[in-house]
Design a protein around this motif. Structure first.
Motif, PDB file in Angstrom:
ATOM      1  N   MET A 190       8.737   2.411  -4.892  1.00  0.00           N
ATOM      2  CA  MET A 190       7.447   1.970  -5.389  1.00  0.00           C
ATOM      3  C   MET A 190       6.470   1.597  -4.269  1.00  0.00           C
ATOM      4  O   MET A 190       5.291   1.975  -4.331  1.00  0.00           O
ATOM      5  CB  MET A 190       7.597   0.823  -6.378  1.00  0.00           C
ATOM      6  CG  MET A 190       6.265   0.428  -7.001  1.00  0.00           C
ATOM      7  SD  MET A 190       6.352  -0.954  -8.138  1.00  0.00           S
ATOM      8  CE  MET A 190       7.172  -0.178  -9.522  1.00  0.00           C
ATOM      9  N   VAL A 244       2.806   3.371  -4.001  1.00  0.00           N
ATOM     10  CA  VAL A 244       1.520   2.661  -4.024  1.00  0.00           C
ATOM     11  C   VAL A 244       0.711   2.993  -2.773  1.00  0.00           C
ATOM     12  O   VAL A 244      -0.504   3.230  -2.843  1.00  0.00           O
ATOM     13  CB  VAL A 244       1.743   1.144  -4.168  1.00  0.00           C
ATOM     14  CG1 VAL A 244       0.425   0.394  -3.996  1.00  0.00           C
ATOM     15  CG2 VAL A 244       2.360   0.823  -5.526  1.00  0.00           C
ATOM     16  N   LEU A 298      -0.698   6.463  -3.230  1.00  0.00           N
ATOM     17  CA  LEU A 298      -1.782   6.476  -4.213  1.00  0.00           C
ATOM     18  C   LEU A 298      -3.061   5.871  -3.634  1.00  0.00           C
ATOM     19  O   LEU A 298      -4.165   6.342  -3.934  1.00  0.00           O
ATOM     20  CB  LEU A 298      -1.359   5.726  -5.472  1.00  0.00           C
ATOM     21  CG  LEU A 298      -0.257   6.399  -6.300  1.00  0.00           C
ATOM     22  CD1 LEU A 298       0.206   5.475  -7.420  1.00  0.00           C
ATOM     23  CD2 LEU A 298      -0.736   7.729  -6.872  1.00  0.00           C
ATOM     24  N   ARG A 299      -2.921   4.842  -2.802  1.00  0.00           N
ATOM     25  CA  ARG A 299      -4.110   4.296  -2.126  1.00  0.00           C
ATOM     26  C   ARG A 299      -4.752   5.364  -1.249  1.00  0.00           C
ATOM     27  O   ARG A 299      -5.985   5.494  -1.193  1.00  0.00           O
ATOM     28  CB  ARG A 299      -3.715   3.092  -1.272  1.00  0.00           C
ATOM     29  CG  ARG A 299      -3.399   1.829  -2.052  1.00  0.00           C
ATOM     30  CD  ARG A 299      -3.404   0.609  -1.136  1.00  0.00           C
ATOM     31  NE  ARG A 299      -2.993  -0.591  -1.851  1.00  0.00           N
ATOM     32  CZ  ARG A 299      -1.829  -1.202  -1.711  1.00  0.00           C
ATOM     33  NH1 ARG A 299      -0.940  -0.722  -0.838  1.00  0.00           N
ATOM     34  NH2 ARG A 299      -1.544  -2.292  -2.407  1.00  0.00           N
ATOM     35  N   TYR A 329       9.314   6.214 -14.216  1.00  0.00           N
ATOM     36  CA  TYR A 329       8.137   5.588 -14.797  1.00  0.00           C
ATOM     37  C   TYR A 329       8.005   5.882 -16.291  1.00  0.00           C
ATOM     38  O   TYR A 329       8.408   6.950 -16.770  1.00  0.00           O
ATOM     39  CB  TYR A 329       6.869   6.107 -14.104  1.00  0.00           C
ATOM     40  CG  TYR A 329       6.770   5.736 -12.660  1.00  0.00           C
ATOM     41  CD1 TYR A 329       5.968   4.683 -12.239  1.00  0.00           C
ATOM     42  CD2 TYR A 329       7.478   6.448 -11.688  1.00  0.00           C
ATOM     43  CE1 TYR A 329       5.873   4.339 -10.898  1.00  0.00           C
ATOM     44  CE2 TYR A 329       7.389   6.110 -10.345  1.00  0.00           C
ATOM     45  CZ  TYR A 329       6.586   5.060  -9.959  1.00  0.00           C
ATOM     46  OH  TYR A 329       6.496   4.720  -8.628  1.00  0.00           O
ATOM     47  N   HIS A 389       0.512   0.526 -13.847  1.00  0.00           N
ATOM     48  CA  HIS A 389       0.737  -0.570 -12.915  1.00  0.00           C
ATOM     49  C   HIS A 389       0.543  -0.127 -11.467  1.00  0.00           C
ATOM     50  O   HIS A 389      -0.212  -0.767 -10.707  1.00  0.00           O
ATOM     51  CB  HIS A 389       2.152  -1.122 -13.115  1.00  0.00           C
ATOM     52  CG  HIS A 389       2.569  -2.135 -12.104  1.00  0.00           C
ATOM     53  ND1 HIS A 389       1.998  -3.385 -12.007  1.00  0.00           N
ATOM     54  CD2 HIS A 389       3.506  -2.069 -11.108  1.00  0.00           C
ATOM     55  CE1 HIS A 389       2.556  -4.056 -11.022  1.00  0.00           C
ATOM     56  NE2 HIS A 389       3.470  -3.291 -10.451  1.00  0.00           N
ATOM     57  N   VAL A 390       1.194   0.955 -11.054  1.00  0.00           N
ATOM     58  CA  VAL A 390       1.081   1.368  -9.651  1.00  0.00           C
ATOM     59  C   VAL A 390      -0.307   1.904  -9.338  1.00  0.00           C
ATOM     60  O   VAL A 390      -0.815   1.707  -8.218  1.00  0.00           O
ATOM     61  CB  VAL A 390       2.174   2.388  -9.261  1.00  0.00           C
ATOM     62  CG1 VAL A 390       3.544   1.741  -9.280  1.00  0.00           C
ATOM     63  CG2 VAL A 390       2.142   3.633 -10.134  1.00  0.00           C
ATOM     64  N   THR A 423      -3.076   0.839 -10.670  1.00  0.00           N
ATOM     65  CA  THR A 423      -3.923  -0.346 -10.534  1.00  0.00           C
ATOM     66  C   THR A 423      -3.699  -1.022  -9.187  1.00  0.00           C
ATOM     67  O   THR A 423      -4.655  -1.429  -8.507  1.00  0.00           O
ATOM     68  CB  THR A 423      -3.654  -1.330 -11.678  1.00  0.00           C
ATOM     69  OG1 THR A 423      -3.911  -0.678 -12.932  1.00  0.00           O
ATOM     70  CG2 THR A 423      -4.553  -2.552 -11.576  1.00  0.00           C
ATOM     71  N   LEU A 424      -2.434  -1.137  -8.770  1.00  0.00           N
ATOM     72  CA  LEU A 424      -2.145  -1.699  -7.452  1.00  0.00           C
ATOM     73  C   LEU A 424      -2.810  -0.887  -6.346  1.00  0.00           C
ATOM     74  O   LEU A 424      -3.191  -1.433  -5.303  1.00  0.00           O
ATOM     75  CB  LEU A 424      -0.637  -1.740  -7.213  1.00  0.00           C
ATOM     76  CG  LEU A 424       0.171  -2.781  -7.988  1.00  0.00           C
ATOM     77  CD1 LEU A 424       1.651  -2.645  -7.650  1.00  0.00           C
ATOM     78  CD2 LEU A 424      -0.307  -4.192  -7.675  1.00  0.00           C
ATOM     79  N   ALA A 425      -2.939   0.424  -6.560  1.00  0.00           N
ATOM     80  CA  ALA A 425      -3.527   1.308  -5.551  1.00  0.00           C
ATOM     81  C   ALA A 425      -5.050   1.262  -5.542  1.00  0.00           C
ATOM     82  O   ALA A 425      -5.675   1.891  -4.682  1.00  0.00           O
ATOM     83  CB  ALA A 425      -3.052   2.740  -5.775  1.00  0.00           C
TER      84      ALA A 425
END
Length: 264
Positions: free
Chosen positions: A135, A139, A142-143, A213, A220-221, A223-225
């Motif tokens: 994870m 993340v 994805l960022r 997933y 969730h991931v 959004t974190l990104a």
């Protein structure tokens, strides 16, 4: 000796480590093309560089993207089996290659920062990739994908759907049986055991998978990104804001897949 034993000698579905080694060999065998040509200008670094090459987006985990305006990438090296010019017959990180004369490829590790400027591309696509990394790596990647997307650009992700597997296990609706048959047709090994618990566990433990997933976990991931919740949407197979990108979905995975897009 059965036909399956002859084709897959020594195969043991209960030997996870042994199957991991077989998968590495299998991946190396399929990571081939006819011709490779190193591009003397190097990688495109920004939007102008992508457009100069006729590229609009990036497809991750693709040796040869089906998108005519896509840059294909993968961690595994791609080997040319025919005529090779410009460099050796095996790709190296940091180099841009023309594959079979009509597609672009570069070897990238998604655990590392992407070698492209902010706002370089209009779309990013990855089919059944995110489950292969932890994870934190997911993340971080994805960022980076969000960073290289232009305003108004789209990220499209597909991955095995945990909810579908667990529903199939609990209800006995035939999904696991159908999925087992589908995997057998792919030719990676003899038929899997029909045990429901095995068929659920294999999606967690085999193929180098690290994290599985469902839709909420993808939200969730993402959004974190840095993607806003209202920018994230659940999609259907080959349905999305860009038909050319959604059409990259492959048909043989629809029984197990969740499809998500996020806008920049």
């Amino acid at each position: 000796m059965t036909e399956q034993t002859e084709r897959f000698p020594g195969w043991d579905w209960d030997d996870q480590d042994g199957l991991a080694a077989r998968l590495d060999d299998f991946s190396a065998q399929v990571a081939t093309c006819d011709t490779l040509e190193a591009h003397p200008g190097g990688l495109p670094r920004d939007h102008a560089g992508f457009r100069e090459l006729g590229l609009t987006g990036i497809e991750f985990a693709a040796f040869r993207t089906a998108h005519p305006e896509g840059l294909g990438t993968d961690l595994t090296a791609l080997r040319g089996t025919g005529t090779v010019s410009g460099t050796g017959s095996r790709t190296e990180p940091g180099t841009l290659y023309r594959v079979d004369g009509d597609r672009w490829f570069t070897q990238l590790d998604i655990a590392e920062p992407l070698p492209f400027a902010d706002a370089s591309v209009d779309w990013v696509y990855a089919e059944h990739l995110i489950e292969h990394v932890t994870m934190p790596v997911a993340v971080g990647w994805l960022r980076e994908a969000r960073r290289v997307l232009r305003p108004g650009g789209v990220l499209r992700l597909t991955t095995p759907d945990l909810a579908r597997y667990l529903a199939g296990y609990v209800t006995g609706d035939g999904f696991l049986t159908k999925h087992r048959r589908r995997l057998t047709t792919l030719g990676f090994g003899p038929p899997m055991p029909a045990r429901p618990a095995f068929l659920v566990n294999q999606i967690f433990r085999y193929y180098g998978h690290q994290w599985i997933y469902d839709l909420d976990e993808l939200r969730h991931v993402l959004t974190l990104a840095g993607f806003a919740p209202e920018q994230i949407r659940h999609c259907a197979y080959r349905e999305g804001v860009r038909s050319d990108v959604a059409d990259l979905d492959t048909a043989f995975r629809t029984d197990e897949t969740v499809y998500v897009e996020a806008d920049r």
